[in-house]
Design a protein around this motif. Structure first.
Motif, PDB file in Angstrom:
ATOM      1  N   MET A  16      32.894  45.983  38.850  1.00 59.86           N
ATOM      2  CA  MET A  16      33.288  45.905  40.351  1.00 59.86           C
ATOM      3  C   MET A  16      34.546  46.417  40.641  1.00 59.86           C
ATOM      4  O   MET A  16      34.233  47.159  41.804  1.00 59.86           O
ATOM      5  N   LEU A  37      40.928  44.335  41.013  1.00 55.77           N
ATOM      6  CA  LEU A  37      39.629  43.728  40.440  1.00 55.77           C
ATOM      7  C   LEU A  37      39.835  44.153  38.866  1.00 55.77           C
ATOM      8  O   LEU A  37      39.373  43.582  38.187  1.00 55.77           O
ATOM      9  N   THR A  57      24.562  42.896  36.165  1.00 55.57           N
ATOM     10  CA  THR A  57      25.715  43.266  36.773  1.00 55.57           C
ATOM     11  C   THR A  57      25.470  43.747  38.467  1.00 55.57           C
ATOM     12  O   THR A  57      26.444  43.994  39.010  1.00 55.57           O
ATOM     13  N   LEU A  79      37.608  42.861  35.858  1.00 57.79           N
ATOM     14  CA  LEU A  79      35.973  43.168  36.130  1.00 57.79           C
ATOM     15  C   LEU A  79      35.804  44.540  36.425  1.00 57.79           C
ATOM     16  O   LEU A  79      35.905  45.209  37.563  1.00 57.79           O
ATOM     17  N   GLN A 134      28.120  41.813  40.656  1.00 57.18           N
ATOM     18  CA  GLN A 134      29.455  42.587  40.526  1.00 57.18           C
ATOM     19  C   GLN A 134      29.239  44.140  41.400  1.00 57.18           C
ATOM     20  O   GLN A 134      30.251  44.462  42.244  1.00 57.18           O
TER      21      GLN A 134
END
Length: 725
Positions: A37, A28, A133, A34, A136
């Protein structure tokens, strides 16, 4: 030091958490780019797999984790939304902290997963306030938990024997003990000791509020009592041929064998009421022989042995009923008496409601722990938000992981944690200075550092665990954003802040943990159950065919009331007096066993629970099966029974006074008869009271005056002599 099996379990857990965290974090962060995440995918396996002691085998933990995933997502979303203001996050922390800590009323598995669920809210409720967010965060959390469940299935811990299997084995041992030839007494007692919940893995303990779990727990106590009674019977001197006792013991042996097979296979249930009918026939024969001409009556030694046989048959009958409830989930035949099996006809939702409602009291150690934890976490969130501490999440993490149920244990944990973090911060600071912004170096270090930290930390203790976890934090955060050596400084400040808050909560809220509560609960339990002794004696001296003790003859303390009781049951005609206090005492004792030993390590708390059970069960079966006079007891028998009952009540009250620190009640020296009882028809009462006297003597000999600044002075006890036999 951990055993070989425990070390193997710790290493497997470390491998699972490290692999799951790496499997989500690296793809990730470096593949998808990301970081948010990736952070949640890294954190989820650590929170659920390492910081949450979920008991059980691999499949059992997977089941708990999958059921906990939806609440985890809700808590992460709630924390994300409440991060908008400090006061909102604090209010949410107070509610979430209490509810999740109080989930321990549901047993070891809800209690085990609760810290992980709390951490999901804690991580999300800190700035920055970034609801954009949220997707995520939830996706990373789900990926991390699912990765951990996959590792649990690929590298599981070996399953332990279930409590049903343990109970079946114990019943098999009881069957052999009741058969001709028997089993050595020591082996019978060892088989009973294996049913103690303290010797059973947490995941296998029947701790739920449903009918099956309650029946298994009650059945375990009944079988333990049966095994101890068989051992006592084997130690008694031989009395010559006794066909009636031999026949009843054969029936008990057959019943135990059938119940053991029923627990394992679910087939071949015992014939309902068969043992009850055999007991009635046995009692009728006893009454006939004991009521005959003086020259034809059996010797007192024979009557005493028969009394022991009848008592163990009653324990076997309770095992029969609880086995039926445990396997079917409900009784296939009426569970008589209803007051002993009050839960048998209630629905599972009602039983859970009573469990929860019954623990909403300051006398419940579960309620105390939940309130202490919630206040500590809320205070930590308020301090971290007000002071705008960098990475304030670590403040709450310190409160959650270092808090203990006693102030002394909390101080020991805090002292070691601060020392470990100081060492870890120095090493992490040097690492950050040395490696600088080289992200690839941190990426190469993270997985092996996690594996070493997760494995060695639990093996070496709190100081090593905290120091090594600081290295994990440094190598992980250095990949997400540019950091300097001040990251170590921030972690040190946060850990010290959380430690101080946790220590203050430990000092201000129930600093002695379960110590005071177990003293108070045991004292009340003994006092209440002791009041049954004179009532039972009076009922047993009533002429055969006469009226039994009426409800109004019970002491006021023992009369049923329509309120909920601390054990979660509702007092009423179906509830045996004292059962609710027994459950509250068992809960306090269970927590007390998990705490660091205090000054009163010699006190035999388990013997107090056994004595209370003995009083409750005797009050149930003696009026039904105990020998009674045909035309009224003789004056010596009445005097003996009343004097003995008064002595037992007074001695119990004195022990209870010592436990609570009050002035002990005056006790006269035991005045047991030197020879046989005044009349053979009081032999059942004599055997019961003599056994109680021996148990109280053992309890008294184990008592030591409590010490410490919060313990009141206790008057030294005077020893008494128990009756022979």
């Amino acid at each position: 030091m951990p055993t070989g099996q425990e070390r193997s379990t710790i290493v497997r857990r470390a491998v699972r958490a490290a692999v799951a965290a790496s499997a989500g974090f690296y793809p990730l962060l470096y593949g998808a780019g990301l970081p948010v995440m990736a952070l949640y995918a890294l954190f989820a396996p650590i929170a659920v797999g390492l910081l949450s002691p979920i008991p059980g085998s691999g499949r059992q933990r997977v089941s708990v984790m999958l059921r906990a995933l939806p609440p985890a997502l809700v808590l992460a979303a709630l924390g994300t939304l409440l991060a908008v203001q400090t006061w909102a996050a604090v209010g949410g922390m107070l509610a979430v902290g209490f509810v999740l800590a109080f989930a321990a009323v549901g047993g070891p598995r809800p209690a085990g997963v609760a810290p992980g669920l709390q951490l999901f809210y804690i991580l999300a409720c800190f700035p920055p306030y970034a609801p954009d967010t949220l997707g995520q965060r939830l996706a990373g959390l789900a990926i991390g938990v699912l990765a951990l469940t996959a590792c649990e299935l690929l590298l599981p811990d070996p399953p332990a024997a279930s409590y049903r299997e343990r109970l079946a084995r114990a019943l098999g041992e009881a069957a052999r003990g009741a058969a001709p030839g028997g089993v050595p007494p020591q082996k019978l007692r060892e088989a009973g000791a294996r049913l103690r919940l303290a010797s059973v893995p947490p995941a296998e303990r029947p701790a739920g509020a449903g009918r099956s779990d309650r029946a298994l727990e009650q059945g375990g106590r009944a079988v333990r009592r049966l095994l101890d009674q068989l051992a006592t019977l084997a130690e008694m001197p031989a009395t010559g041929p006794d066909p009636a006792s031999a026949a009843l013991l054969d029936r008990v042996s057959e019943l135990c064998t059938t119940c053991a097979r029923f627990l394992r296979t679910g087939t071949g249930p015992p014939v309902a009421g068969a043992l009850e009918e055999a007991m009635r026939d046995f009692q009728a024969e006893r009454v006939r022989l004991a009521s005959g001409p003086p020259g034809e009556r059996p010797p007192v030694e024979v009557l005493r042995r028969q009394s022991q046989v009848l008592a163990l048959a009653e324990s076997a009958r309770m095992a029969e009923i609880t086995t039926d409830i445990a396997v079917h989930g409900h009784p296939t035949e009426p569970a008589v008496p209803r007051r002993l099996f009050w839960y048998a006809e209630l629905s599972t939702p009602r039983l859970w409601a009573r469990r929860v409602t019954g623990n909403v009291t300051f006398r419940s150690v579960l309620f105390q722990n939940a309130l202490r934890t919630a206040l500590g976490l809320a205070a930590a969130r308020a301090v971290a938000g007000s002071l705008d501490l960098s990475h304030g999440f670590w403040v709450l993490l310190a409160v959650l992981t270092l808090g203990r149920t006693t102030a002394g244990a909390t101080w020991r944990a805090v002292r070691l944690a601060v020392a470990g973090n100081a060492a870890g911060a120095l090493v992490a600071g040097a690492l950050l200075i040395g490696l600088g912004p080289h992200t690839d170096a941190y990426a190469a270090l993270l997985a092996p550092v996690m594996l070493v930290a997760f494995a060695l930390g639990p093996l070496l203790g709190i100081a090593y665990a905290q120091g090594l976890f600081t290295l994990v934090v440094a190598t992980a955060f250095a990949q997400i954003a540019p950091v300097t050596w001040r990251l170590s400084e921030a972690r040190m400040i946060d850990v010290v802040t959380g430690s101080v808050i946790g220590l203050l909560c430990g000092l201000l809220a129930w600093p002695a943990g379960a110590r005071r509560e177990v003293h108070r609960a045991m004292a009340e339990l003994l006092r209440v159950c002791a009041e049954l002794v004179p009532v039972t004696a009076q009922a047993l001296l009533t002429p055969a065919g006469g009226s039994r003790a009426a409800p109004q003859t019970l002491p006021d303390e023992l009369r049923a009331s329509p309120r909920f009781l601390p054990d979660g049951s509702r007092a009423g005609p179906q509830t045996l007096p004292g059962v609710h206090r027994l459950r509250l005492a068992e809960t306090a004792y269970a927590q007390y066993r998990t705490e660091a030993p205090g000054e009163d390590t010699r006190t035999d708390w388990h013997a107090m629970l056994i004595a209370a059970n003995h009083m409750l069960l005797g009050a149930h079966w003696l009026p039904r099966f105990g020998l009674r006079p045909e035309s009224g007891a003789s004056a010596p028998a009445v005097a003996w029974a009343r004097t003995t009952a008064e002595e037992l009540v007074a001695e119990t009250d004195r022990i209870a006074s010592e436990l609570t620190g009050g002035a002990p009640a005056p006790v006269r020296r035991w005045t047991a008869p030197d020879g046989p009882p005044p009349t053979p028809l009081s032999v059942d009462l004599e055997v019961w009271m003599t056994s109680l006297a021996h148990q109280l003597t053992r309890i008294e000999s184990s008592l030591t005056p409590p010490k410490g600044p919060d313990a009141p002075p206790v008057t030294p006890s005077r020893r008494r002599t128990a009756p022979p036999g």
